[in-house]
Design a protein around this motif. Structure first.
Motif, PDB file in Angstrom:
ATOM      1  N   ARG A 146      52.313  55.381 -40.062  1.00  0.00           N
ATOM      2  CA  ARG A 146      53.402  55.803 -39.176  1.00  0.00           C
ATOM      3  C   ARG A 146      54.039  57.106 -39.668  1.00  0.00           C
ATOM      4  O   ARG A 146      54.326  58.009 -38.878  1.00  0.00           O
ATOM      5  N   ALA A 147      54.249  57.221 -40.970  1.00  0.00           N
ATOM      6  CA  ALA A 147      54.910  58.409 -41.514  1.00  0.00           C
ATOM      7  C   ALA A 147      54.037  59.647 -41.385  1.00  0.00           C
ATOM      8  O   ALA A 147      54.531  60.742 -41.062  1.00  0.00           O
ATOM      9  N   ARG A 148      52.756  59.502 -41.635  1.00  0.00           N
ATOM     10  CA  ARG A 148      51.871  60.674 -41.651  1.00  0.00           C
ATOM     11  C   ARG A 148      51.319  61.028 -40.272  1.00  0.00           C
ATOM     12  O   ARG A 148      51.157  62.205 -39.952  1.00  0.00           O
ATOM     13  N   GLY A 150      52.025  59.053 -37.065  1.00  0.00           N
ATOM     14  CA  GLY A 150      52.559  58.296 -35.938  1.00  0.00           C
ATOM     15  C   GLY A 150      53.505  59.039 -35.031  1.00  0.00           C
ATOM     16  O   GLY A 150      54.168  58.417 -34.189  1.00  0.00           O
ATOM     17  N   SER A 151      53.583  60.356 -35.163  1.00  0.00           N
ATOM     18  CA  SER A 151      54.582  61.109 -34.386  1.00  0.00           C
ATOM     19  C   SER A 151      54.275  61.159 -32.897  1.00  0.00           C
ATOM     20  O   SER A 151      55.165  61.437 -32.087  1.00  0.00           O
ATOM     21  N   GLY A 152      53.038  60.874 -32.515  1.00  0.00           N
ATOM     22  CA  GLY A 152      52.670  60.991 -31.105  1.00  0.00           C
ATOM     23  C   GLY A 152      52.946  59.773 -30.263  1.00  0.00           C
ATOM     24  O   GLY A 152      52.612  59.754 -29.069  1.00  0.00           O
ATOM     25  N   GLY A 158      50.126  56.832 -33.516  1.00  0.00           N
ATOM     26  CA  GLY A 158      50.704  57.434 -32.322  1.00  0.00           C
ATOM     27  C   GLY A 158      50.350  56.661 -31.076  1.00  0.00           C
ATOM     28  O   GLY A 158      51.187  55.969 -30.492  1.00  0.00           O
TER      29      GLY A 158
END
Length: 223
Positions: A146-148, A150-152, A158
């Protein structure tokens, strides 16, 4: 295509195979067979089951038979488009494939002591050190993904994909056995549980008439 699966309430590997078929977007026929029932010996040695040695899920695609959930994911990714299942970014894809493979081969204590049962919920359980270790490892992997990457979107990388498919039954286990998880994991679990395919699976599991008694009171909750 025809997908043969076991009881939706109990069969975590069937859940993965079914979600993979849904993710592919391809039409498939679904056949659910009750595991370990009175006719189980006849069912698992039948023509449909023979190639898998009596295991589920099994995907028949014409004359081709694919058993094992991870193999089904890869088969369907090859038939459709790998981006449906795996991240486009190669670094993210490397981690995603590693996480999927680790789920496939590891966490034996969690699997044995906390078998999937979507119709049960327990509270206040004490887990063995081995189960705690498995759960901690999973949560660390979720956090890193999520940290690396998961921004999408709200899923591990993601958007919904193969890794979410592989870990969806873990979400069910964490819910069933009342695991206490950090906030980010609670959010991720809620995202999985609210996915329309997961909701459909859970609803179908509730309606199943079959019961496997030994999975109704597993070792974790005895005594």
């Amino acid at each position: 295509m025809k997908l043969i699966i076991g009881n939706k309430a109990y069969s975590s590997w069937s859940m993965r195979g079914w979600l993979a078929c849904k993710q592919s977007g391809l039409h498939f026929e679904e056949l659910t067979v009750p595991l370990f029932g009175e006719d189980w010996d006849d069912i698992r040695t039948s023509e449909n089951f023979a190639p898998s040695g009596g295991k589920v899920p099994i995907l028949w695609d014409g004359e081709t038979v694919i058993w094992d959930s991870l193999a089904i994911i890869d088969w369907l990714a090859d038939k459709t488009h790998r981006d449906r299942f795996w991240p486009k970014d190669e670094t993210a894809r490397g981690m995603a494939r590693s996480m999927a493979a680790e789920m496939h081969s590891s966490y034996m204590a969690l699997r044995k002591q906390c078998p999937m049962n979507t119709r049960k919920k327990y509270e206040g359980l004490q887990f063995s050190p081995e189960v705690v270790q498995d759960a901690d490892r999973i949560l660390r992997l979720w956090a890193e993904a999520r940290a690396r990457f998961g921004s999408g979107g709200p899923f591990l990388f993601g958007t919904f994909g193969a890794v979410d498919i592989m870990y969806a039954p873990v979400v069910s286990r964490f819910l069933t056995y009342g695991f206490q998880v950090p906030g980010f994991a609670q959010s991720y679990m809620q995202t999985i549980l609210e996915h329309e395919w997961i909701e459909t699976w859970m609803e179908s599991a509730e309606d199943e008439p079959w019961v496997i008694e030994r999975l109704e009171t597993p070792e974790t909750v005895k005594g």
